[in-house]
Design an enzyme around this catalytic site. Structure first.
Site, PDB file in Angstrom:
ATOM      1  N   ASP A   1       0.641  -1.230   0.000  1.00 31.98           N
ATOM      2  CA  ASP A   1       0.052  -0.057   0.087  1.00 31.98           C
ATOM      3  C   ASP A   1       0.833   1.082   0.062  1.00 31.98           C
ATOM      4  OD1 ASP A   1      -2.214   1.406   0.185  1.00 31.98           O
ATOM      5  OD2 ASP A   1      -3.091   0.374   2.045  1.00 31.98           O
ATOM      6  N   MET A   2       0.244   2.449  -0.107  1.00 27.62           N
ATOM      7  CA  MET A   2       0.793   3.721  -0.354  1.00 27.62           C
ATOM      8  C   MET A   2       0.043   4.590   0.060  1.00 27.62           C
ATOM      9  SD  MET A   2       1.832   6.482  -2.189  1.00 27.62           S
ATOM     10  CE  MET A   2       3.398   7.426  -2.613  1.00 27.62           C
TER      11      MET A   2
ATOM     12  N   ASP B   1     -11.054   2.262  -3.018  1.00 29.63           N
ATOM     13  CA  ASP B   1     -11.616   1.874  -1.697  1.00 29.63           C
ATOM     14  C   ASP B   1     -13.048   1.658  -1.745  1.00 29.63           C
ATOM     15  OD1 ASP B   1      -9.198   1.579  -0.169  1.00 29.63           O
ATOM     16  OD2 ASP B   1      -9.082   3.387   0.511  1.00 29.63           O
TER      17      ASP B   1
HETATM   18  C1  GLA Z   1      -5.828   2.100   2.324  1.00 31.71           C
HETATM   19  C2  GLA Z   1      -6.165   0.721   1.356  1.00 31.71           C
HETATM   20  C3  GLA Z   1      -7.262  -0.214   2.333  1.00 31.71           C
HETATM   21  C4  GLA Z   1      -6.533  -0.569   3.639  1.00 31.71           C
HETATM   22  C5  GLA Z   1      -6.004   0.705   4.256  1.00 31.71           C
HETATM   23  C6  GLA Z   1      -5.246   0.398   5.407  1.00 31.71           C
HETATM   24  O1  GLA Z   1      -6.805   2.989   2.489  1.00 31.71           O
HETATM   25  O2  GLA Z   1      -6.789   1.173   0.299  1.00 31.71           O
HETATM   26  O3  GLA Z   1      -7.702  -1.090   1.231  1.00 31.71           O
HETATM   27  O4  GLA Z   1      -5.537  -1.384   3.063  1.00 31.71           O
HETATM   28  O5  GLA Z   1      -5.420   1.548   3.461  1.00 31.71           O
HETATM   29  O6  GLA Z   1      -4.969   1.471   6.251  1.00 31.71           O
END
Ligand code: GLA
Length: 718
Positions: free
Chosen positions: A469-470, A539
């Site tokens: 993730d980032m 998301d």
């Molecule tokens: C981001 C990702 C989510 C989840 C959160 C965790 O928002 O898109 O899917 O992994 O981070 O902090």
């Protein structure tokens, strides 16, 4: 196919031709880019350029603006945006590049340290030389005979002794003749990534860019140029797409009566790069895709190209694990008691992999702490990762783990030990987006350290899947390790650091499947796809919003690249309630999974989940390899519908949704595409058998469904 003789250059792919010519004066003129033509000699088009060229010597240098050219220069009569700017020691930066030589090489160039096209048939390299400096530019054109994608990039070389400062270093220039064009862009924001927008191109410069350090939620590094009359199904268009994941710019410049000038690459805002004598600067690659079959045809060519030549061949056509991810089920608040029921249920339902998301490490109980401390939080997980992994194994599941390798919280051991590793400028209060800071990945020691700690976790545990993730953009662009005159190199060096880590981790752990993510879909690009075979699309998993996101994302990324999950209702992002079946159907158009507490599902939902998993196992080959046809655009209609057809046309999968129930909405037809006209197909769910011709021309009646009702049909040749 490439034909070159030092005067005229002709490139031909599956359905396009691209022609250039060297004028008497040495300027490399663009002649043609469009549908395939059989002529190899386009000299009759040269006259336009030749009448322009002598003007230059007569000091009527305005003429350059009218010339279709392959590379723009600066402060020397081409008043369009320069393709690159080279500043010498004395501050002068005017440039004018002329043809010097060419060579044709087999295959695609082997680019080091950056994602790139893995194979191509032939590459033409044309060398231009600046009139005023020791700069030479190699223009690269890689052609694949069975593809409509032409790969462009350039290499800027300082052949002298004194250092030269690159103030701009775009990858390419492409030209289209004067005309009325529209631009398609994939714009958005968090939770609404890559929503397509089409608008006329006006005079001046239209610029798509990110200065955020990643390709961004807001503007994807893709630009579509549509000729007059181009639609989803017909007409001519051109896709321009970077294999790059950092700050970028793509520009379309139109001057009155002049050609359309298309350029782009690394974002020039804030950019500079010191090029010492003998050094070269390699720009990111750009994919130019010609289509004579509308936007849909362009998408299908790009999908094939990315699958065959960019995405990791070890995974690209492998069935993706069906996952359950605990993020929306638990957020940070979990322990073994909460996770075990999810894992146990996943085993019963036939899910392949349990992915433990954010919160398993350091003191990570909220956004405020823990990032950077990649060791297990034994307060939460008393038996460490091992007990979770054992539970997965007992249930026949594999185990996946979330990391955010580029980040650090100030409340972390990593930050306390190495506060200088976070991107910052002394005396400037840092922006704390999501309460976190970004590590200075321009530094090799930082990247080496993160490689060490992440590798340790992967070595010591049976992990088969990583979600990388980032979650924030880069601010305070500055590295204490770089001298003042090299600060402009920061953004590009940062992404090179990310690529370095991704390359090292994916090579060291070839059996681990990597998924990309950036606060949803904030870094969804062909650069990341080179390392990570799929990316968390957004998301926003709402059963309706996702249709728009999938529609837009599929414009230039294959379905198999889009990670799509079924989540709970009311949806956490929109509060909307959509049928479970619809959420499953919409998610089945990508790399499939679940993002909810499986143990809290009703018996009916569990039965539906089992059926969805069975169905997905049947359609996964289509999702991985098939041809996509977008049929009903949810941004324009009250319906969403797309279909995927197998390459041999023996099978197809059609997914649709009726957005809102409205009265008197009967006798609506759906016309299928891409089928074998002469074959008979059986649609199992409807118990209909009809010819491809009938299904495409007479169509099918759309089902009468209420709000957010959906369908998923399997077609098989009989
Ligand atoms: C981001 C990702 C989510 C989840 C959160 C965790 O928002 O898109 O899917 O992994 O981070 O902090």
């Amino acid at each position: 196919m490439i034909k070159a003789n030092g005067k005229t250059f002709l490139l031909q792919g599956k359905n396009y031709s691209y022609a250039m010519h060297v004028l008497e004066s040495g300027f490399l003129q663009h002649l043609y880019y469009g549908g395939k033509i059989t002529e190899t000699d386009l000299d009759y088009l040269i006259e336009i350029g030749d009448t322009n060229a002598p003007h230059i010597d007569m000091n009527m240098d305005m003429a350059f603006d009218r010339m279709l050219s392959e590379y723009g220069f600066y402060a020397r009569g081409d008043y369009r945006e320069a393709t690159a700017v080279f500043e010498r020691k004395d501050g002068a930066s005017m440039s004018r590049l002329r043809y010097q030589s060419y060579r044709v090489e087999k295959g695609a160039p082997n680019v080091k340290g950056m994602p790139h096209v893995r194979q191509g048939d032939e590459t033409l390299v044309i060398t231009l030389k600046d009139d005023f400096s020791d700069i030479s530019v190699d223009l690269y054109y890689t052609v694949c005979d069975n593809s409509d994608v032409l790969v462009r990039s350039s290499v800027i070389r300082n052949t002298g002794r004194e250092s030269i400062m690159l103030k701009k270093a775009f990858s390419f220039r492409a030209q289209l003749p004067n005309g009325n064009y529209r631009m398609m862009r994939l714009a958005g924001t968090w939770g609404q990534e890559r929503i397509p927008e089409i608008a006329p191109i006006a005079h001046g410069i239209t610029r798509l860019q990110s200065i955020q350090g990643c390709t961004s939620h807001n503007t994807n590094c893709f630009m579509g140029i549509l000729k007059e009359g181009c639609t989803e199904d017909s007409g001519e268009c051109l896709g321009i797409q970077l294999i790059y994941s950092g700050s970028f710019a793509l520009t379309a410049e139109w001057c009155k009566n002049g050609p359309l000038t298309l350029q782009g690459g690394i974002c020039d805002t804030g950019f500079s790069w010191e090029l010492n004598g003998g050094e070269e600067f390699v720009t990111p690659q750009v994919l130019l895709t010609y289509s004579g079959e509308g936007i849909g045809g362009m998408s299908r060519s790009i999908h094939d190209f990315l699958r065959e030549r960019v995405i990791n061949p070890a995974y690209v056509y492998k069935r993706r694990p069906i996952v359950v991810n605990n993020w929306e089920a638990t957020y940070f608040d979990f322990n073994e008691e909460k996770l075990f029921p999810i894992i146990d249920e996943a085993g019963k339902l036939g899910i392949d992999t349990f992915v433990l998301d954010d919160g398993w490490f350091g003191k990570r109980d909220s956004d405020w702490s823990g990032l950077g401390d990649w060791f297990v939080n034994e307060k939460k997980l008393k038996g460490g990762l091992k007990t979770i992994i054992d539970r997965c194994k007992k249930n026949g599941l594999k185990f996946g783990l979330w990391f955010e390798p580029e980040m650090v919280n100030e409340d972390s051991d990593l930050f306390r030990t190495h506060p200088d590793w976070a991107i910052h400028k002394d005396g400037v209060e840092p922006c704390r987006s999501r309460q976190q800071l970004v590590l200075d990945f321009t530094r090799k020691d930082v990247v080496d350290n993160i490689f060490g700690v992440v590798s340790k976790v992967l070595k010591e545990n049976e992990i088969s899947y990583v979600k990388w993730d980032m979650n924030r953009n880069i601010t305070e662009v500055y590295s204490a390790q770089l001298p003042a005159h090299r600060q402009g190199e920061f953004m590009h060096r940062y992404i090179l650091g990310v690529y370095d880590l991704a390359e090292r981790l994916t090579s060291a752990f070839p059996n681990v499947f990597f998924e990309g993510c950036a606060g949803g879909g904030g870094r969804f690009d062909a650069g990341m796809l080179y390392y990570f075979s799929q990316i968390w699309t957004s998301d926003d998993t709402d059963g309706f919003e996702r249709t728009k996101i999938e529609w837009g994302t599929s414009v230039c990324y294959p379905l198999s690249a889009m990670s799509c999950h079924v989540s709970v209702c009311p949806n956490h992002q929109t509060q909307r309630i959509t049928p479970f079946e619809t959420r499953g159907n919409v998610a089945s158009l990508g790399a499939f999974g679940y993002e909810l507490d499986l143990s809290k599902m009703t018996e009916e939902e569990k039965a539906l989940t089992k059926a969805q998993i069975e169905s997905y196992k049947r359609t996964s080959e289509l999702i991985l390899k098939g041809d996509l046809y977008r049929l009903m655009n949810p941004l324009e209609k009250n319906y969403f519908c797309v279909m995927v057809v197998s390459k041999d046309k023996s099978e197809a999968y059609v997914v649709g949704e009726r957005i809102l129930g409205i009265p008197c909405d009967y006798n609506q037809y759906l016309y299928l595409c891409g089928l074998d006209e002469n074959a008979l197909y059986k649609i199992e769910e409807l118990n209909i058998t009809a010819s491809g011709k009938a299904l495409q021309n007479a169509g099918l009646l759309l089902p009468k469904l209420s709000d957010f009702g959906s369908w998923a049909w399997h077609l098989k040749k009989v």
